[in-house]
Structures are given as structure tokens and as C-alpha cells.
Design a protein around this motif. Structure first.
Motif, PDB file in Angstrom:
ATOM      1  N   UNK A 336       0.921  -1.267  -0.002  1.00  0.00           N
ATOM      2  CA  UNK A 336       0.017   0.061   0.051  1.00  0.00           C
ATOM      3  C   UNK A 336       1.060   1.194  -0.019  1.00  0.00           C
ATOM      4  N   UNK A 337       0.725   2.177  -0.875  1.00  0.00           N
ATOM      5  CA  UNK A 337       1.182   3.478  -0.896  1.00  0.00           C
ATOM      6  C   UNK A 337       0.199   4.404  -1.080  1.00  0.00           C
ATOM      7  N   UNK A 338       0.300   5.164  -0.085  1.00  0.00           N
ATOM      8  CA  UNK A 338      -0.952   6.270   0.421  1.00  0.00           C
ATOM      9  C   UNK A 338      -0.142   7.710   0.549  1.00  0.00           C
ATOM     10  N   UNK A 339      -0.776   8.887   0.012  1.00  0.00           N
ATOM     11  CA  UNK A 339      -0.426  10.003  -0.021  1.00  0.00           C
ATOM     12  C   UNK A 339      -1.531  10.926   0.471  1.00  0.00           C
ATOM     13  N   UNK A 359      -1.501  -2.799 -12.682  1.00  0.00           N
ATOM     14  CA  UNK A 359      -2.413  -3.991 -12.712  1.00  0.00           C
ATOM     15  C   UNK A 359      -1.899  -5.007 -13.493  1.00  0.00           C
ATOM     16  N   UNK A 360      -1.279  -4.849 -14.503  1.00  0.00           N
ATOM     17  CA  UNK A 360      -0.992  -6.144 -15.169  1.00  0.00           C
ATOM     18  C   UNK A 360       0.016  -6.767 -14.301  1.00  0.00           C
ATOM     19  N   UNK A 368      -4.463  -8.829  -7.346  1.00  0.00           N
ATOM     20  CA  UNK A 368      -5.333  -7.671  -7.701  1.00  0.00           C
ATOM     21  C   UNK A 368      -4.611  -6.349  -7.104  1.00  0.00           C
ATOM     22  N   UNK A 369      -5.252  -5.117  -8.050  1.00  0.00           N
ATOM     23  CA  UNK A 369      -4.809  -3.930  -7.674  1.00  0.00           C
ATOM     24  C   UNK A 369      -5.748  -2.747  -7.571  1.00  0.00           C
ATOM     25  N   UNK A 370      -5.756  -2.030  -6.768  1.00  0.00           N
ATOM     26  CA  UNK A 370      -6.821  -0.914  -6.458  1.00  0.00           C
ATOM     27  C   UNK A 370      -6.048   0.347  -6.392  1.00  0.00           C
ATOM     28  N   UNK A 371      -6.536   1.188  -7.022  1.00  0.00           N
ATOM     29  CA  UNK A 371      -5.862   2.596  -7.166  1.00  0.00           C
ATOM     30  C   UNK A 371      -6.963   3.683  -7.240  1.00  0.00           C
TER      31      UNK A 371
END
Length: 387
Positions: A336-339, A359-360, A368-371
Motif C-alpha cells: 500500500x502506498x498512500x499520500x 494492474x498487469x 489484484x490492484x486498486x488505485x
């Protein structure tokens, strides 16, 4: 030395096949025609020629050639009551139909041959003065002639079946070759996409660090040259690292270069954090220490996701943004990377490879990836990579 598997079966060419048919017809005409002529059997000589000549077209027009031979044989049975050498053409014509014509024509030729065997046996016995024609003396001749016709038909049928089988094998081999070429093309396309993602991550990350450091060095040079010197050293090391990775990736595109330099992994995420801090980004990191062993592909994917996320922070979040990087390893790797910057409102032309590449990477490993924007402002990237 020639490879035995590359050797092709010996076959006659078109010209040789034509000469073979001419030699066959010439042999029948020479032996049969001259024999009947010398014996004073002029009708037999005429029928021999009529039955043998259609064999010249037995390959190109097998069914009409057979009908011509059968018609000549039928006329002979009606007009001449003794066997002729030309009747040798009948089994050859049956073979030709079974070999090069549709199956129904081959079966029709076989049935005509059986009928002809019965008629020929009865006619010959009558012409040779066998007396009364009975089943006892008719069956041996009929069976013998029928066996010859059957053997000719069976040889032709087997040759046709073998030719169709070989043709099907050739067709399947060609199809398999086309499929293999298609798979190679798809694999090359996938590899190009993978290298494009890698190049994007390397170039975007390296250049973003260099740009931020260069801006800082420009402002610091006037007030504190020592800070500028340290900043320039960071720019130099970042540029060299980016060039090294680019050379490795480009090596994959060159013949004779496997590009097998070690790939970054989960343990190298801390280096990304230190690099971002050196570039002036305020980063809080929660990383496993020491970094656990994970599969190389999963470790590389996690590294690239963090790398691209930090690059996006530098590009879009603004100079005062704070970033938190968290990595957890259990049954899966959680990243997780959050700013808290303004990245959610940043303009995008829709052609970037960053989020699509992340995502790929996650999808390749079954994750899975959520952004997207987060409540209260800022942007977050969260990925799960199964182990």
C-alpha cells in the motif's frame, strides 16, 4: 550426412507418369496387337486397341477412361467369343478409378467388374467349346476373374486412402506450424509489453528523482554549495542505476545477450524509500525487517508497484505531500502506498502506462490492484499478490 527423417519417398514426376502410361499402352498394343495379327485374329486386334488406348487418360480422367474400357469390353463380349490381350486393360482401369476417383465411382467400377467377370466367363466357355455352361464349370472362371478385379480395386482404394491420410498429416503439420508461429508472435508481443512496462518504470522513476534533485540543487547552490554537491551525487548515482537497468532490459532485445542481471526484489523496496527521502519526499515506511524470501516474480512486482507509486507521487501529489509505504507478507504480499497530496485532482491525458502496468503486474501473479482517490484528499494504491 543427410538426416533420414528429411528423406522423401520416391515418386514419379508428371513426365515420368505420362511415359509409364504410354509404355503400358504400347506394351499391350505391341504384344496383344501383334500376337492377334500374327494369329489372324483381326477382330481381337481391333478390340485390344480399343480397350488399351483409353488408359492414356487413366490418371487425368479415370472415370471416362474406365467407361470407355468397359464399353469396349462389352462390345467385344457381344461380337467376339474369345479372350483378348486387351482385356488386361480392364483391371488397370478399375485400379485407376479406385485410386483417383470418388469412392462411389470406385464401388461402381467394382460392381461392373463383377458383372463383367460373370459375362466374360460364360462367353469364353461358350467360345472355347466347353459344351454346356453349368455352375460347376462357370464358378472357377468367374471367381478367378472377380479376384483379379477385386485385387485391382483394393490396391487403388488403399493407395487413395494412404494419399488422403498423408494429405491430412501434411495439413495438420501446416496447421501446427501456423499455430506455433502465432504462439511465437504472441509471446514476442507479450515480451515487448513486459519490456515496455519495465522501461517505463525505470525511466519514469529515475528521471523523476533526477528532476526533483536537480531543482533542489539549483536553489541550494546559491546558499549552501555543500548541499548542492550532495544533491548532485544523488543525481549521479540515480542516473547510473537507471542506465544499468536500461542496459539490462535492452540486452534482452540483442542477439547473444540474455540480460540475466539480478532483478530487484522485496528487499530493495527500502532503497526506493531512501531514494525518495533523499529527493525531498516525506515518506513513512512500514516494511518487514528483514525482508522475507518470496518468489522472484512476486518480489519484482511489489518493487515495481512501489517504484511507480512513488514516481506518481513526485509527479502529481505536490511538493508538500506526505507518503506512507506499507508492505505486509503473510499468505500474500500486501503493498500500500498512500499520500495526502493533490494527485487525485491531477490532469491525465489517459495515455499513461503507470497504473495499467501495475494492474498487469498484479494480474500476472493472480493478484489484484486498486488505485484511486481516498477520503479526505490524496491518492492510494493497494495491491495484493498471492504467494
Amino acid at each position: 550426412m543427410a538426416n533420414p527423417t528429411d528423406q522423401q519417398p520416391w515418386r514419379l514426376g508428371p513426365r515420368a507418369r505420362r511415359w509409364l502410361d504410354r509404355a503400358l499402352v504400347g506394351f499391350v498394343l505391341l504384344v496383344g496387337g501383334m500376337g492377334h495379327f500374327l494369329a489372324g485374329q483381326l477382330p481381337a486386334m481391333v478390340f485390344t486397341a480399343a480397350e488399351a488406348l483409353p488408359l492414356l487418360w487413366r490418371r487425368s480422367r479415370p472415370w471416362p477412361a474406365f467407361l470407355a474400357v468397359a464399353l469396349a469390353s462389352a462390345l467385344q463380349a457381344a461380337a467376339y467369343d474369345q479372350p483378348t490381350v486387351g482385356q488386361l486393360a480392364f483391371p488397370v482401369a478399375v485400379y485407376s478409378v479406385a485410386r483417383w476417383s470418388p469412392r462411389w465411382q470406385g464401388i461402381a467400377a467394382l460392381l461392373v467388374g463383377y458383372a463383367g467377370a460373370l459375362v466374360a466367363a460364360a462367353r469364353w466357355m461358350y467360345g472355347l467349346g466347353a459344351g454346356e455352361v453349368t455352375a460347376a464349370n462357370l464358378v472357377p472362371y468367374t471367381v478367378t476373374i472377380g479376384a483379379i478385379v477385386t485385387a485391382a480395386w483394393a490396391l487403388g482404394f488403399a493407395a487413395q486412402s494412404r494419399e488422403k491420410y498423408v494429405a491430412s498429416l501434411v495439413a495438420r503439420a501446416e496447421q501446427a506450424e501456423r499455430m506455433a508461429e502465432r504462439e511465437v508472435e504472441l509471446a514476442a508481443r507479450d515480451e515487448r509489453s513486459r519490456i515496455a512496462r519495465e522501461m517505463h518504470d525505470v525511466v519514469a522513476h529515475g528521471l523523476s528523482v533526477i528532476v526533483v534533485q536537480a531543482d533542489g540543487a539549483r536553489y541550494a547552490a546559491a546558499k549552501d554549495p555543500d548541499v548542492a554537491v550532495g544533491t548532485l551525487e544523488t543525481i549521479s548515482s540515480t542516473g547510473r542505476a537507471a542506465l544499468t537497468e536500461m542496459r539490462r532490459l535492452l540486452g534482452l532485445l540483442r542477439d547473444g545477450d540474455t540480460g540475466v542481471a539480478p532483478q530487484p526484489g522485496l528487499a530493495d523496496v527500502r532503497h526506493l524509500v531512501d531514494e525518495a527521502r533523499a529527493a525531498g519526499t516525506r515518506v513513512e515506511a512500514d516494511l518487514p525487517e528483514p525482508a522475507p524470501d518470496v518468489p522472484g516474480g512476486v518480489g519484482l512486482a511489489a518493487y515495481r508497484i512501489v517504484q511507480e507509486s512513488l514516481t506518481n507521487v513526485r509527479k502529481h501529489a505536490g511538493p508538500e505531500a506526505r507518503v506512507s509505504v506499507r508492505v505486509r507478507v503473510g499468505r500474500e504480499v500486501e503493498v500500500e502506498v498512500r499520500d495526502d497530496g493533490r494527485g487525485a485532482a491531477a490532469h491525465s491525458d489517459g495515455r499513461g502506462l503507470g497504473l495499467a502496468g501495475m494492474r498487469e503486474r498484479a494480474a500476472v501473479h493472480g493478484g489484484a490492484l486498486d488505485a484511486g482517490p481516498v477520503t479526505g484528499g490524496g491518492f492510494a494504491v493497494s495491491a495484493r499478490l498471492p504467494l
